[in-house]
Motif scaffolding. Structure first.
Motif, PDB file in Angstrom:
ATOM      1  N   LEU A  98       0.805  -1.219   0.000  1.00  0.00           N
ATOM      2  CA  LEU A  98       0.000   0.000   0.000  1.00  0.00           C
ATOM      3  C   LEU A  98       0.841   1.274   0.000  1.00  0.00           C
ATOM      4  O   LEU A  98       0.362   2.328  -0.434  1.00  0.00           O
ATOM      5  CB  LEU A  98      -0.931   0.008   1.215  1.00  0.00           C
ATOM      6  CG  LEU A  98      -1.964  -1.128   1.283  1.00  0.00           C
ATOM      7  CD1 LEU A  98      -2.874  -0.942   2.497  1.00  0.00           C
ATOM      8  CD2 LEU A  98      -2.794  -1.194   0.006  1.00  0.00           C
ATOM      9  N   ALA A  99       2.064   1.217   0.495  1.00  0.00           N
ATOM     10  CA  ALA A  99       2.899   2.422   0.530  1.00  0.00           C
ATOM     11  C   ALA A  99       3.298   2.894  -0.853  1.00  0.00           C
ATOM     12  O   ALA A  99       3.559   4.089  -1.058  1.00  0.00           O
ATOM     13  CB  ALA A  99       4.142   2.166   1.381  1.00  0.00           C
ATOM     14  N   ASP A 100       3.372   1.985  -1.808  1.00  0.00           N
ATOM     15  CA  ASP A 100       3.791   2.347  -3.171  1.00  0.00           C
ATOM     16  C   ASP A 100       2.580   2.750  -3.996  1.00  0.00           C
ATOM     17  O   ASP A 100       1.788   1.901  -4.407  1.00  0.00           O
ATOM     18  CB  ASP A 100       4.517   1.171  -3.846  1.00  0.00           C
ATOM     19  CG  ASP A 100       5.866   0.891  -3.235  1.00  0.00           C
ATOM     20  OD1 ASP A 100       6.454   1.810  -2.645  1.00  0.00           O
ATOM     21  OD2 ASP A 100       6.344  -0.256  -3.346  1.00  0.00           O
ATOM     22  N   TRP A 101       2.447   4.045  -4.226  1.00  0.00           N
ATOM     23  CA  TRP A 101       1.371   4.555  -5.073  1.00  0.00           C
ATOM     24  C   TRP A 101       1.854   4.620  -6.516  1.00  0.00           C
ATOM     25  O   TRP A 101       2.976   5.065  -6.781  1.00  0.00           O
ATOM     26  CB  TRP A 101       0.939   5.950  -4.608  1.00  0.00           C
ATOM     27  CG  TRP A 101       0.171   5.952  -3.324  1.00  0.00           C
ATOM     28  CD1 TRP A 101       0.037   4.922  -2.429  1.00  0.00           C
ATOM     29  CD2 TRP A 101      -0.578   7.044  -2.793  1.00  0.00           C
ATOM     30  NE1 TRP A 101      -0.746   5.295  -1.379  1.00  0.00           N
ATOM     31  CE2 TRP A 101      -1.133   6.589  -1.564  1.00  0.00           C
ATOM     32  CE3 TRP A 101      -0.831   8.334  -3.215  1.00  0.00           C
ATOM     33  CZ2 TRP A 101      -1.935   7.409  -0.769  1.00  0.00           C
ATOM     34  CZ3 TRP A 101      -1.627   9.155  -2.417  1.00  0.00           C
ATOM     35  CH2 TRP A 101      -2.176   8.696  -1.214  1.00  0.00           C
ATOM     36  N   THR A 102       0.992   4.202  -7.425  1.00  0.00           N
ATOM     37  CA  THR A 102       1.334   4.199  -8.843  1.00  0.00           C
ATOM     38  C   THR A 102       0.437   5.180  -9.594  1.00  0.00           C
ATOM     39  O   THR A 102      -0.789   5.010  -9.628  1.00  0.00           O
ATOM     40  CB  THR A 102       1.174   2.791  -9.452  1.00  0.00           C
ATOM     41  OG1 THR A 102       1.884   1.847  -8.648  1.00  0.00           O
ATOM     42  CG2 THR A 102       1.728   2.754 -10.869  1.00  0.00           C
ATOM     43  N   VAL A 103       1.054   6.207 -10.163  1.00  0.00           N
ATOM     44  CA  VAL A 103       0.348   7.156 -11.026  1.00  0.00           C
ATOM     45  C   VAL A 103       0.569   6.723 -12.470  1.00  0.00           C
ATOM     46  O   VAL A 103       1.703   6.531 -12.906  1.00  0.00           O
ATOM     47  CB  VAL A 103       0.850   8.597 -10.804  1.00  0.00           C
ATOM     48  CG1 VAL A 103       0.329   9.520 -11.900  1.00  0.00           C
ATOM     49  CG2 VAL A 103       0.420   9.102  -9.434  1.00  0.00           C
ATOM     50  N   MET A 104      -0.531   6.572 -13.216  1.00  0.00           N
ATOM     51  CA  MET A 104      -0.478   6.079 -14.595  1.00  0.00           C
ATOM     52  C   MET A 104      -1.203   7.061 -15.513  1.00  0.00           C
ATOM     53  O   MET A 104      -2.403   7.288 -15.355  1.00  0.00           O
ATOM     54  CB  MET A 104      -1.117   4.683 -14.672  1.00  0.00           C
ATOM     55  CG  MET A 104      -0.397   3.633 -13.832  1.00  0.00           C
ATOM     56  SD  MET A 104      -1.388   2.161 -13.453  1.00  0.00           S
ATOM     57  CE  MET A 104      -2.467   2.806 -12.155  1.00  0.00           C
ATOM     58  N   ARG A 105      -0.473   7.625 -16.435  1.00  0.00           N
ATOM     59  CA  ARG A 105      -1.035   8.635 -17.341  1.00  0.00           C
ATOM     60  C   ARG A 105      -1.053   8.086 -18.762  1.00  0.00           C
ATOM     61  O   ARG A 105       0.007   7.801 -19.352  1.00  0.00           O
ATOM     62  CB  ARG A 105      -0.195   9.913 -17.294  1.00  0.00           C
ATOM     63  CG  ARG A 105      -0.757  11.059 -18.136  1.00  0.00           C
ATOM     64  CD  ARG A 105       0.193  12.246 -18.126  1.00  0.00           C
ATOM     65  NE  ARG A 105       0.302  12.872 -16.808  1.00  0.00           N
ATOM     66  CZ  ARG A 105      -0.443  13.886 -16.393  1.00  0.00           C
ATOM     67  NH1 ARG A 105      -1.376  14.391 -17.186  1.00  0.00           N
ATOM     68  NH2 ARG A 105      -0.257  14.400 -15.188  1.00  0.00           N
ATOM     69  N   PRO A 106      -2.233   7.892 -19.349  1.00  0.00           N
ATOM     70  CA  PRO A 106      -2.288   7.398 -20.724  1.00  0.00           C
ATOM     71  C   PRO A 106      -1.759   8.433 -21.707  1.00  0.00           C
ATOM     72  O   PRO A 106      -1.912   9.650 -21.509  1.00  0.00           O
ATOM     73  CB  PRO A 106      -3.781   7.122 -20.946  1.00  0.00           C
ATOM     74  CG  PRO A 106      -4.482   7.976 -19.944  1.00  0.00           C
ATOM     75  CD  PRO A 106      -3.569   8.086 -18.766  1.00  0.00           C
ATOM     76  N   VAL A 107      -1.139   7.940 -22.772  1.00  0.00           N
ATOM     77  CA  VAL A 107      -0.562   8.797 -23.810  1.00  0.00           C
ATOM     78  C   VAL A 107      -1.284   8.491 -25.126  1.00  0.00           C
ATOM     79  O   VAL A 107      -1.301   7.342 -25.587  1.00  0.00           O
ATOM     80  CB  VAL A 107       0.954   8.544 -23.959  1.00  0.00           C
ATOM     81  CG1 VAL A 107       1.539   9.435 -25.043  1.00  0.00           C
ATOM     82  CG2 VAL A 107       1.661   8.766 -22.617  1.00  0.00           C
ATOM     83  N   PHE A 108      -1.886   9.519 -25.706  1.00  0.00           N
ATOM     84  CA  PHE A 108      -2.615   9.361 -26.959  1.00  0.00           C
ATOM     85  C   PHE A 108      -1.835  10.019 -28.099  1.00  0.00           C
ATOM     86  O   PHE A 108      -1.267  11.107 -27.934  1.00  0.00           O
ATOM     87  CB  PHE A 108      -4.009   9.985 -26.854  1.00  0.00           C
ATOM     88  CG  PHE A 108      -4.979   9.168 -26.049  1.00  0.00           C
ATOM     89  CD1 PHE A 108      -5.922   8.367 -26.680  1.00  0.00           C
ATOM     90  CD2 PHE A 108      -4.944   9.187 -24.655  1.00  0.00           C
ATOM     91  CE1 PHE A 108      -6.818   7.612 -25.940  1.00  0.00           C
ATOM     92  CE2 PHE A 108      -5.826   8.440 -23.914  1.00  0.00           C
ATOM     93  CZ  PHE A 108      -6.769   7.638 -24.551  1.00  0.00           C
TER      94      PHE A 108
END
Length: 610
Positions: A98-108
């Motif tokens: 839970l400590a590791d947050w993952t931000v994921m941004r799609p690229v178009f």
């Protein structure tokens, strides 16, 4: 696709992840990011496979694809340009803990989903039973913090304020988290812009072929490497002696089958999941296996999921390497990741002994949390008491590098900056004498660290290294020194520290001697001049130089007495094998395929046109 263009493009992708890392380090609020780099940037393709991960910590990025694929499944195509997603849950979202947050941004690109720009970062505090995310008393994941399934944190580049307020309400360090989260968002935005620009430069036709070609190339490179290993069945094991609540006998055992172009890691012999927070979800176990293989084989192998296609992992659900919800997993990226990597290295050593890596020291550094003068909560990781690395055939082990899951990617903080940021005085930080496992190549020595905490804290102890040597030797090398930790209150009273647990402490002194790394090869074959240099540097004592390395030095240490050294090393000494050593050997006995069954040594070309 042209192989030259393919190689250049892979370098470009790797450089983009480094640019993302620079942005993160320059803009994050927490020293855990701005100094110690406890985050990882990576790029995924439109299907959710990791294609570049040059900047970061291997245990983070190896499982990045699990999080991306969980995101795609959760939203089932409902992904638009300008969206940003966040997750952290190991059971619901393919993360490690839970400590590791993952931000994921799609690229178009040209209206179509091309890939993802991602940043996984270890937050200072995510709620749960104790400040600092490591709740040694956790018996289920609900005790470890806020659980985040894949969710949309931004739409049309605008952060959702309701989601943000929910997250800030579930941390003890909102002043840090708000800045760190925006740094993650900014880093992925830079990555997305650079990735879209690269795709436009390539043109639509080449861009569409880019990721499939990179992944296929990595797969062929891995297959070529596997072709060079000795086929057969091999095994490895590492042990833990505590389940966070009591002494225990916990086994991480792997059986490795080396077949033509394929590695099969079978963890069916592992212990069941335990009560404490040292369980591993499947994503974390897979990442640890990938790390072990990538570091054992050619260092030029591409670090993407194409290479991992040649690796099959069997991890029965309900075991410590594939825990069933709601088992706690808060310590998973360190333990049992360490034991998984060590067991895999042992097994791989049977297929290529000369590539063996001696064991790294295990961790015991605590985490302290308290209040600043302004009333804010601080979380201090005592990383300056990190353990040492094991030796390999080409070099000595690094004297202090951190836990094996980071491979040195986590940077030790600057002492002066640490004292400015936290109510702590660093009294001592120096390499240990005789801490490194003796060998032809010496193991890392470990560190002697002393600090004075100036305010009351809640300090969480996680001791995996003080009860037995943890950095095992290989190829005739010896184990590194055992670790120790001592805490003393301001009045001089000795604080009885638990193996695992959290204590309310007043101002106190902490003294850590971290675990040494294992040695590689026979200590009697070490270069005498290297031994002399170690004695001068106080890494090896004069007594150990004489009795272990059989090196005789002049009284002023100015030169080696080569004649006396030769006589010492020529003596035949009878040694006995302990029952424990016999047991360890039986657990890791290797069974190569008979020679007449071995495959052709012809190396296929890794290049194939599409």
């Amino acid at each position: 696709m042209d192989p030259v263009l393919l190689a250049l493009t892979q370098k470009q992708l790797d450089h983009i992840t480094r640019q993302m890392g620079w942005v993160m380090m320059k803009t994050a609020r927490s020293p855990i990011f701005s100094q110690s780099h406890d985050f990882s940037c990576f790029i995924g393709d439109a299907d959710g496979a990791v294609v570049a991960q040059a900047d970061g910590i291997p245990i983070h990025t190896g499982s990045g694809g699990f999080a991306l694929r969980a995101l795609k499944q959760a939203f089932n195509g409902d992904i638009a340009e300008g969206d940003v997603f966040l997750s952290n849950d190991p059971y619901l979202a393919g993360n490690n803990h839970l400590a590791d947050w993952t931000v994921m941004r799609p690229v178009f690109v040209e209206g179509a989903l091309f890939g993802f720009s991602c940043n996984r970062a270890h937050q200072s505090d995510v709620g749960g039973g104790v400040a600092g995310t490591y709740n040694a008393a956790a018996r289920e994941i609900f005790h470890e913090g806020v659980r985040i399934p894949p969710l949309r944190i931004a739409q049309k580049e605008v952060v959702r304020e309701d989601i943000l307020q929910l997250l800030l309400a579930n941390t003890r360090c909102p002043d840090l988290l708000i800045g760190d989260l925006h740094a993650m968002l900014g880093s992925t935005r830079i990555g997305a812009e650079r990735l879209a620009s690269l795709a436009r430069d390539l043109g639509s036709k080449q861009a569409q072929r880019l990721f499939p070609n990179l992944l296929d190339y990595a797969e062929r490179r891995m297959q070529v490497e596997i072709e060079q290993l000795r086929p057969g069945r091999y095994s490895g094991v590492d042990l833990s002696d505590h389940d966070c609540f009591a002494a225990a006998n916990i086994r991480i055992e792997v059986s490795l089958t080396v077949e033509r172009e394929r590695l099969i890691f079978d963890f069916s012999g592992c212990s069941p999941q335990i009560a404490g927070f040292k369980n591993s979800p499947l994503a974390n176990t897979s990442s640890a296996v990938y790390l072990a293989v990538a570091t054992f084989l050619d260092q030029s192998l591409p670090r993407n999921e194409g290479a991992y296609r040649a690796i099959q992992i069997i991890a029965p659900e309900g075991t410590i390497v594939n825990a069933r919800s709601p088992a706690p997993v808060g310590f998973t990226t360190t333990h049992p990741a360490h034991e998984i990597i060590t067991a895999c290295w042992q097994a791989l050593s049977g297929a290529a002994p000369d590539r063996s890596c001696a064991g790294w020291g295990k961790s015991l550094h605590p985490v302290s949390a308290g209040s600043t003068r302004q009333g804010n909560i601080f979380v201090l990781y005592h990383w300056l008491g990190y353990p040492a690395a094991g030796a390999v055939a080409e070099r000595d082990g690094f004297n202090v590098l951190g836990t094996v899951n980071t491979l040195g990617g986590l940077v030790l903080p600057n002492v002066e900056d640490l004292e400015l940021a936290y109510p702590v005085e660093i009294r001592r930080q120096e390499f240990r004498t005789d801490g490194g496992g003796p060998g032809r190549m010496r193991g890392g020595t470990g560190i002697h660290y002393e600090a004075r905490q100036l305010v009351p804290t809640k300090t969480t102890f996680r001791d995996e290294a003080s009860r037995r040597p943890s950095g095992s030797g290989v190829m005739g090398g010896q184990a590194g020194a055992v670790a120790s930790i001592r805490c003393r209150a301001a009045d001089g009273t000795l604080v009885q520290t638990p193996a695992y647990g959290t204590l309310r402490c007043g101002p106190m002194d902490i003294s850590i001697e971290s675990a040494g790394g294992g040695g590689w090869g026979d200590p009697g074959e070490r270069n005498p001049e290297a031994v002399r240099r170690d004695v001068i540097d106080e890494l090896v004592s004069l007594d150990a130089a004489r009795t272990i390395y059989q090196v005789v030095l002049s009284s002023d240490l100015s030169k080696v007495d080569y004649e006396a050294t030769h006589r010492e090393r020529s003596k035949r000494r009878f040694t006995t094998t302990t029952l424990e050593e016999i047991a360890q050997w039986e657990l890791s006995q290797q069974e190569p395929t008979p020679a007449n069954d071995e495959r052709s040594s012809r190396r296929p070309s890794p290049f194939r046109s599409h």
